[in-house]
Design a protein around this motif. Structure first.
Motif, PDB file in Angstrom:
ATOM      1  N   THR A  52      -3.062  -7.379  -3.449  1.00 34.59           N
ATOM      2  CA  THR A  52      -3.568  -6.126  -3.995  1.00 34.59           C
ATOM      3  C   THR A  52      -3.135  -6.000  -5.451  1.00 34.59           C
ATOM      4  N   GLU A  53      -3.743  -5.054  -6.150  1.00 29.19           N
ATOM      5  CA  GLU A  53      -3.385  -4.834  -7.552  1.00 29.19           C
ATOM      6  C   GLU A  53      -1.924  -4.405  -7.673  1.00 29.19           C
ATOM      7  N   SER A  76      -6.678  -2.875   1.451  1.00 30.81           N
ATOM      8  CA  SER A  76      -5.775  -2.343   0.433  1.00 30.81           C
ATOM      9  C   SER A  76      -5.897  -0.832   0.427  1.00 30.81           C
ATOM     10  N   LEU A  77      -4.812  -0.154   0.760  1.00 36.97           N
ATOM     11  CA  LEU A  77      -4.782   1.297   0.722  1.00 36.97           C
ATOM     12  C   LEU A  77      -3.941   1.722  -0.477  1.00 36.97           C
ATOM     13  N   GLN A  78      -4.606   2.082  -1.560  1.00 36.70           N
ATOM     14  CA  GLN A  78      -3.956   2.485  -2.808  1.00 36.70           C
ATOM     15  C   GLN A  78      -3.011   1.397  -3.330  1.00 36.70           C
ATOM     16  N   GLY A  79      -3.366   0.142  -3.080  1.00 35.19           N
ATOM     17  CA  GLY A  79      -2.559  -0.977  -3.552  1.00 35.19           C
ATOM     18  C   GLY A  79      -1.578  -1.511  -2.538  1.00 35.19           C
ATOM     19  N   LEU A  80      -1.492  -0.878  -1.367  1.00 33.55           N
ATOM     20  CA  LEU A  80      -0.599  -1.353  -0.308  1.00 33.55           C
ATOM     21  C   LEU A  80      -1.383  -2.266   0.633  1.00 33.55           C
ATOM     22  N   PRO A  81      -0.965  -3.540   0.811  1.00 37.73           N
ATOM     23  CA  PRO A  81      -1.660  -4.419   1.757  1.00 37.73           C
ATOM     24  C   PRO A  81      -1.389  -3.960   3.192  1.00 37.73           C
TER      25      PRO A  81
END
Length: 460
Positions: free
Chosen positions: A144-145, A267-272
């Motif tokens: 993720t980002e 990806s939830l707000q950048g959380l894998p």
């Protein structure tokens, strides 16, 4: 032992692709390039111009037969990844082609690189420290980002700079202790040891701040698993599809559609997050296949990092749902009331959801973003990112080393209160310094380096 020979490896994934790259590093890189690459740079005895890409033919040194046409670039030391002469050969990305070019480089005098040997040489040659070297694999593995940003932060040295700042007061404290060892006849000034205690306390607090970021750093690096659990037809498959943005699971009004575990990483707000859709839990199974699906679902309950209990908001509370909730009483879960776009008949006040309640409509995506935020907030502490250049630890080895450093500082404080001689106090401070040095590689062993770099891919 660092042997300064010349190594070669494939630097791109094996398989069909647009481009394949073979990387060579060491003192004979240019010599090998002259043997396996024929272009304008090698005509009339000429040589490569550093950091310039040349077009030509890639050949087999023994017989001069053509392997492919491609590009070559030589990066002379120290302006390269390893701070050695580095040659990169770019060809078409065929499985056999890239292996044939690697074999040509080995025939020309290189040896096959070991896993992580290029990055290990970058560390041994002082281009990066050990913490930065370890971040290279995190960069490659980023999903993720946010996990990429964390890896980039460590590669740029944010953690290393924080450790350097922690070591400075420890070095000052050690100097003051050792001064008393060198001049034992001088009377001890209580103010000196007050300064030492202040220095030690500040370092202990700094390490505590770093350790507090580990839980967040680890989940951003490794990801988490979230299990969707509930009665049949509670909307688990619909929610999986809504969170993933795909039609990953079959959605049907027929209860018991999902028989096996369905997993999808999002990806939830950048959380894998690995979302696991499990078979609906009910006492009376339609057949042995559904029974096996229920068993697998229950087995996953203890393994998941977070449990989402899905309940159909359009159905009144039933004995079956009450029994399910009772069976989960000892587990933390987030209650998700589904089908929020329809008239609600379920009284949610009957539930004591440990992690809160969220209402969603997977069909209209109502509440889905709020649920994503709740999942993210459950795992990620925003305080870990108090500033853009703050250090966050995500590596278990780093955490364990920091704990050891704290233990040494605790031992110092206890021994100081007991009035032990400064020789013993100095040992505790040195142990803390050595521990911090293990993270950056200033104090390490070949066995530790072997362990760390063995997890790297060959060619990196």
């Amino acid at each position: 032992m660092y042997i300064r020979d010349t190594i070669a490896a494939i630097a791109t994934p094996l398989g069909s692709g647009g481009v394949g790259i073979v990387r060579v590093s060491g003192p004979d890189a240019e010599h090998i390039g002259r043997k396996v690459f024929k272009g304008s740079c090698t005509k009339n005895g000429g040589g490569f111009e550093s950091h310039r890409l040349f077009y030509g033919r890639l050949i087999n040194p023994p017989d001069g037969s053509l392997i492919d046409e491609g590009m070559a670039v030589l990066m002379r030391a120290p302006r390269s990844y390893t701070r050695e002469d580095v040659l990169e050969l770019h060809c078409h990305g065929g499985y056999y082609l890239v292996r044939a070019i690697l074999q040509a480089c080995i025939s020309a005098g290189a040896r096959l690189a070991e896993p992580g040997e290029f990055t290990r040489r970058a560390f041994l040659n002082g281009r990066i420290d050990l913490a930065q070297a370890e971040s290279v694999m995190d960069l490659i593995a980023s999903r993720t980002e946010r996990s990429l940003s964390l890896a980039q932060s460590q590669r740029e040295g944010h953690l290393s700079r924080s450790l350097t700042a922690l070591k400075a007061p420890l070095i000052e404290a050690l100097a003051l202790v050792e001064a008393h060892i060198d001049f034992p006849e001088d009377e001890v000034d209580p103010a000196v040891f007050a300064v030492i205690e202040t220095r030690i306390a500040s370092v202990f607090a700094g390490i505590s701040q770093l350790l507090a970021t580990f839980a967040t750093g680890k989940v951003l690096r490794d990801g988490v698993s979230v299990l969707l659990l509930g009665l049949p037809n509670a909307g688990k498959s619909s929610l999986l599809n809504a969170l993933s943005g795909t039609d990953r699971a079959i959605v049907s009004a027929l209860p018991g559609t999902t028989r096996d575990l369905i997993e999808e990483t999002v990806s939830l707000q950048g959380l894998p997050v690995k979302i696991i859709d499990a078979a609906g839990i009910r006492a009376h199974h339609a057949d042995c296949v559904e029974q096996e699906g229920v068993r697998r679902a229950l087995d996953k309950v203890s393994e998941a990092d977070l449990l989402l209990l899905l309940v159909d908001g359009t159905v009144p509370l039933s004995n079956e749902l009450t029994d399910l909730v009772t069976s989960l009483a000892a587990l933390p879960y987030l209650l998700v009331v589904t089908k929020a776009d329809l008239p609600q008949l379920l009284d949610v006040s009957a539930f004591a959801a440990p992690l809160g309640i969220c209402s969603v409509s997977a069909k209209n995506r109502v509440g889905v973003d709020q649920l994503s935020s709740q999942i993210y907030s459950h795992f990620v502490q925003s305080s870990a990112f108090s500033s853009d250049d703050c250090a966050v630890i995500s590596n278990v080895r780093h955490r364990d080393v920091l704990i050891r450093a704290q233990q040494s500082l605790n031992a110092f404080a206890e021994n100081l209160s007991l009035g032990l001689p400064p020789e013993l106090l100095a040992l505790d401070v040195r142990a803390a310094l050595d521990a911090l040095g293990e993270i950056t590689g200033e104090t390490t062993t070949d066995d530790l380096l072997d362990l760390i770099f063995s997890s790297f891919c060959i060619g990196k």
